[in-house]
Write a protein that holds these residues in place. Structure first.
Motif, PDB file in Angstrom:
ATOM      1  N   TRP A  34      57.894  26.685  11.926  1.00 52.47           N
ATOM      2  CA  TRP A  34      58.143  26.191  13.337  1.00 52.47           C
ATOM      3  C   TRP A  34      58.420  27.388  14.203  1.00 52.47           C
ATOM      4  O   TRP A  34      57.737  27.593  15.232  1.00 52.47           O
ATOM      5  CB  TRP A  34      59.582  25.408  13.179  1.00 52.47           C
ATOM      6  N   ALA A  35      59.206  28.267  13.684  1.00 61.17           N
ATOM      7  CA  ALA A  35      59.478  29.622  14.764  1.00 61.17           C
ATOM      8  C   ALA A  35      58.251  30.408  14.747  1.00 61.17           C
ATOM      9  O   ALA A  35      57.932  30.840  16.003  1.00 61.17           O
ATOM     10  CB  ALA A  35      60.570  30.503  14.093  1.00 61.17           C
ATOM     11  N   LEU A  36      57.718  30.619  13.738  1.00 61.93           N
ATOM     12  CA  LEU A  36      56.393  31.487  13.899  1.00 61.93           C
ATOM     13  C   LEU A  36      55.436  30.979  14.658  1.00 61.93           C
ATOM     14  O   LEU A  36      54.795  31.672  15.506  1.00 61.93           O
ATOM     15  CB  LEU A  36      55.891  31.818  12.493  1.00 61.93           C
ATOM     16  N   GLU A  37      55.144  29.505  14.870  1.00 61.70           N
ATOM     17  CA  GLU A  37      54.485  28.758  15.549  1.00 61.70           C
ATOM     18  C   GLU A  37      54.597  28.796  17.118  1.00 61.70           C
ATOM     19  O   GLU A  37      53.906  28.697  17.761  1.00 61.70           O
ATOM     20  CB  GLU A  37      53.799  27.641  14.870  1.00 61.70           C
ATOM     21  N   ALA A  38      55.667  28.550  16.981  1.00 61.27           N
ATOM     22  CA  ALA A  38      56.624  28.111  18.355  1.00 61.27           C
ATOM     23  C   ALA A  38      57.012  29.211  19.235  1.00 61.27           C
ATOM     24  O   ALA A  38      56.808  29.192  20.674  1.00 61.27           O
ATOM     25  CB  ALA A  38      57.493  26.982  18.451  1.00 61.27           C
ATOM     26  N   ILE A  39      57.238  30.234  18.605  1.00 59.44           N
ATOM     27  CA  ILE A  39      57.846  31.382  19.687  1.00 59.44           C
ATOM     28  C   ILE A  39      57.143  31.856  20.730  1.00 59.44           C
ATOM     29  O   ILE A  39      57.199  32.132  21.677  1.00 59.44           O
ATOM     30  CB  ILE A  39      58.563  32.515  18.618  1.00 59.44           C
ATOM     31  N   PRO A  40      55.496  32.158  20.308  1.00 57.74           N
ATOM     32  CA  PRO A  40      54.734  32.703  21.376  1.00 57.74           C
ATOM     33  C   PRO A  40      54.817  31.611  22.519  1.00 57.74           C
ATOM     34  O   PRO A  40      54.714  31.951  23.673  1.00 57.74           O
ATOM     35  CB  PRO A  40      53.366  32.648  20.499  1.00 57.74           C
ATOM     36  N   ALA A  41      54.667  30.311  22.360  1.00 56.32           N
ATOM     37  CA  ALA A  41      54.797  29.271  23.352  1.00 56.32           C
ATOM     38  C   ALA A  41      56.245  29.396  24.165  1.00 56.32           C
ATOM     39  O   ALA A  41      56.250  29.439  25.338  1.00 56.32           O
ATOM     40  CB  ALA A  41      54.593  28.036  22.833  1.00 56.32           C
ATOM     41  N   ILE A  42      57.119  29.647  23.621  1.00 57.51           N
ATOM     42  CA  ILE A  42      58.404  29.615  24.291  1.00 57.51           C
ATOM     43  C   ILE A  42      58.600  30.919  25.084  1.00 57.51           C
ATOM     44  O   ILE A  42      58.919  31.002  26.312  1.00 57.51           O
ATOM     45  CB  ILE A  42      59.770  29.720  23.186  1.00 57.51           C
ATOM     46  N   MET A  46      59.231  30.693  28.919  1.00 53.56           N
ATOM     47  CA  MET A  46      60.124  31.586  29.617  1.00 53.56           C
ATOM     48  C   MET A  46      59.473  32.591  30.945  1.00 53.56           C
ATOM     49  O   MET A  46      60.184  32.605  32.010  1.00 53.56           O
ATOM     50  CB  MET A  46      60.941  32.446  28.692  1.00 53.56           C
ATOM     51  N   ILE A  47      58.509  33.160  30.489  1.00 53.37           N
ATOM     52  CA  ILE A  47      57.754  34.046  31.462  1.00 53.37           C
ATOM     53  C   ILE A  47      57.443  33.274  32.846  1.00 53.37           C
ATOM     54  O   ILE A  47      57.509  33.448  34.092  1.00 53.37           O
ATOM     55  CB  ILE A  47      56.746  34.815  30.923  1.00 53.37           C
ATOM     56  N   ALA A  48      56.780  32.105  32.704  1.00 50.50           N
ATOM     57  CA  ALA A  48      56.347  31.126  33.648  1.00 50.50           C
ATOM     58  C   ALA A  48      57.553  30.562  34.461  1.00 50.50           C
ATOM     59  O   ALA A  48      57.516  30.635  35.930  1.00 50.50           O
ATOM     60  CB  ALA A  48      55.447  29.984  33.225  1.00 50.50           C
ATOM     61  N   LEU A  49      58.590  30.324  33.835  1.00 53.89           N
ATOM     62  CA  LEU A  49      59.892  29.858  34.673  1.00 53.89           C
ATOM     63  C   LEU A  49      60.556  30.942  35.351  1.00 53.89           C
ATOM     64  O   LEU A  49      60.758  30.770  36.502  1.00 53.89           O
ATOM     65  CB  LEU A  49      60.731  29.061  33.475  1.00 53.89           C
ATOM     66  N   LEU A  57      52.072  30.128  40.033  1.00 51.20           N
ATOM     67  CA  LEU A  57      50.549  29.880  39.427  1.00 51.20           C
ATOM     68  C   LEU A  57      50.198  28.657  40.240  1.00 51.20           C
ATOM     69  O   LEU A  57      50.733  27.869  40.788  1.00 51.20           O
ATOM     70  CB  LEU A  57      50.371  29.970  38.169  1.00 51.20           C
ATOM     71  N   THR A  58      48.797  28.557  40.137  1.00 56.79           N
ATOM     72  CA  THR A  58      48.354  27.187  40.679  1.00 56.79           C
ATOM     73  C   THR A  58      48.473  26.129  39.527  1.00 56.79           C
ATOM     74  O   THR A  58      49.211  26.357  38.512  1.00 56.79           O
ATOM     75  CB  THR A  58      46.803  27.174  40.487  1.00 56.79           C
ATOM     76  N   THR A  59      48.432  25.043  40.047  1.00 52.24           N
ATOM     77  CA  THR A  59      48.842  23.686  38.873  1.00 52.24           C
ATOM     78  C   THR A  59      48.003  23.617  37.819  1.00 52.24           C
ATOM     79  O   THR A  59      48.467  23.322  36.817  1.00 52.24           O
ATOM     80  CB  THR A  59      48.701  22.264  39.803  1.00 52.24           C
ATOM     81  N   LEU A  60      46.684  24.080  37.940  1.00 47.73           N
ATOM     82  CA  LEU A  60      45.765  23.945  36.667  1.00 47.73           C
ATOM     83  C   LEU A  60      46.307  24.997  35.796  1.00 47.73           C
ATOM     84  O   LEU A  60      46.302  24.476  34.524  1.00 47.73           O
ATOM     85  CB  LEU A  60      44.578  24.579  37.386  1.00 47.73           C
ATOM     86  N   SER A  61      46.812  26.088  36.277  1.00 47.88           N
ATOM     87  CA  SER A  61      47.356  27.080  35.129  1.00 47.88           C
ATOM     88  C   SER A  61      48.453  26.648  34.555  1.00 47.88           C
ATOM     89  O   SER A  61      48.562  26.652  33.307  1.00 47.88           O
ATOM     90  CB  SER A  61      47.716  28.443  35.887  1.00 47.88           C
ATOM     91  N   TYR A  62      49.482  25.913  35.316  1.00 48.43           N
ATOM     92  CA  TYR A  62      50.539  25.195  34.687  1.00 48.43           C
ATOM     93  C   TYR A  62      50.358  24.031  33.590  1.00 48.43           C
ATOM     94  O   TYR A  62      50.878  23.726  32.638  1.00 48.43           O
ATOM     95  CB  TYR A  62      51.679  24.794  35.747  1.00 48.43           C
ATOM     96  N   VAL A  63      49.190  23.472  34.198  1.00 45.87           N
ATOM     97  CA  VAL A  63      48.583  22.320  33.041  1.00 45.87           C
ATOM     98  C   VAL A  63      48.126  22.962  31.901  1.00 45.87           C
ATOM     99  O   VAL A  63      48.600  22.454  30.854  1.00 45.87           O
ATOM    100  CB  VAL A  63      47.462  21.535  33.840  1.00 45.87           C
ATOM    101  N   ILE A  64      47.391  23.977  31.958  1.00 46.51           N
ATOM    102  CA  ILE A  64      46.889  24.550  30.693  1.00 46.51           C
ATOM    103  C   ILE A  64      48.183  25.306  29.966  1.00 46.51           C
ATOM    104  O   ILE A  64      48.115  25.055  28.615  1.00 46.51           O
ATOM    105  CB  ILE A  64      45.888  25.655  31.394  1.00 46.51           C
ATOM    106  N   ILE A  65      48.981  25.638  30.479  1.00 45.25           N
ATOM    107  CA  ILE A  65      50.280  26.264  29.680  1.00 45.25           C
ATOM    108  C   ILE A  65      50.938  25.213  29.060  1.00 45.25           C
ATOM    109  O   ILE A  65      51.429  25.340  27.926  1.00 45.25           O
ATOM    110  CB  ILE A  65      51.275  27.054  30.676  1.00 45.25           C
TER     111      ILE A  65
END
Length: 213
Positions: A34-42, A46-49, A57-65
């Motif tokens: 789980w850590a190996l798969e999820a850490i990049p997303a986390i 965190m950068i987005a927040l 960013l635009t709403t489209l970018s946040y939807v994609i993220i």
């Protein structure tokens, strides 16, 4: 979209991805996987927040993220080769493998829109052929880097169960090549079909200074 409605949509996206994150960490197939798969997303979340007020960013970018983070949290919870819906598809249509990993790499092509936004806002690039191919190249470079990370983890893990789950090739020696081809296909489709919408959102949500888009 008006300011308040945009903020509401962004808050809803954050709520959804947080709920999936909490679900994914409850009794996953393996906490290390789980850590190996999820850490990049986390990290991306965190950068987005952390940059939300300074570089929104635009709403489209946040939807994609949000979509990409959810895909990674689901893959981390079950491991990519054992996601139930895709096991059902495998059994129903007599596929040779669980295709969640390949579906995920295809969808990851949408990351190109986030890269596109950063480039048009932070560089002198304008819409056109150069932007298209530079965005495509960067997205493919990220995909290739991810395959290298998977390979390194497999070597370090000496081919153990966790390393195999992370690698997720399910016995296919061409798995890395398939992953990159699918990311390329997803990238081209996203750029062809979402760029006009992206241009409109850049104008509507971010306003002045982006009239060329």
């Amino acid at each position: 979209m008006k300011g308040k409605s945009i903020l509401t949509i962004h808050a809803m996206l954050l709520l959804v991805v947080t709920a999936v994150f909490i679900w994914s960490i409850i009794k996953p197939a393996s906490y290390l996987s789980w850590a190996l798969e999820a850490i990049p997303a986390i990290i991306v979340l965190m950068i987005a927040l952390s940059t939300y007020n300074k570089f929104r960013l635009t709403t489209l970018s946040y939807v994609i993220i949000t979509i990409l983070a959810i895909l990674m949290f689901i893959g981390g919870h079950y491991t990519y080769s054992k996601v139930p819906l895709f096991n059902w598809l495998k059994d129903t249509f007599d596929f040779k493998r669980n295709h969640y990993d390949r579906f995920g790499h295809f969808i990851k092509g949408m990351l190109s829109m986030v890269i596109r936004e950063i480039l048009v806002r932070k560089t002198l690039l304008t819409k056109g052929t150069w932007l298209f191919w530079i965005v495509t190249s960067i997205t493919l470079a990220i995909s290739a880097m991810y395959e290298i990370v998977e390979w390194i983890s497999f070597v370090i893990g000496k081919g153990g169960k966790t390393a195999k789950n992370f690698l997720g090739n399910q016995g296919d020696i061409w798995d890395a090549q398939w992953d990159m081809v699918l990311t390329l296909a997803g990238t081209i489709i996203a750029l062809l079909f979402l760029s006009k919408l992206h241009n409109r959102l850049l104008r509507k949500e971010l306003g002045k200074g982006l009239s060329n888009y």
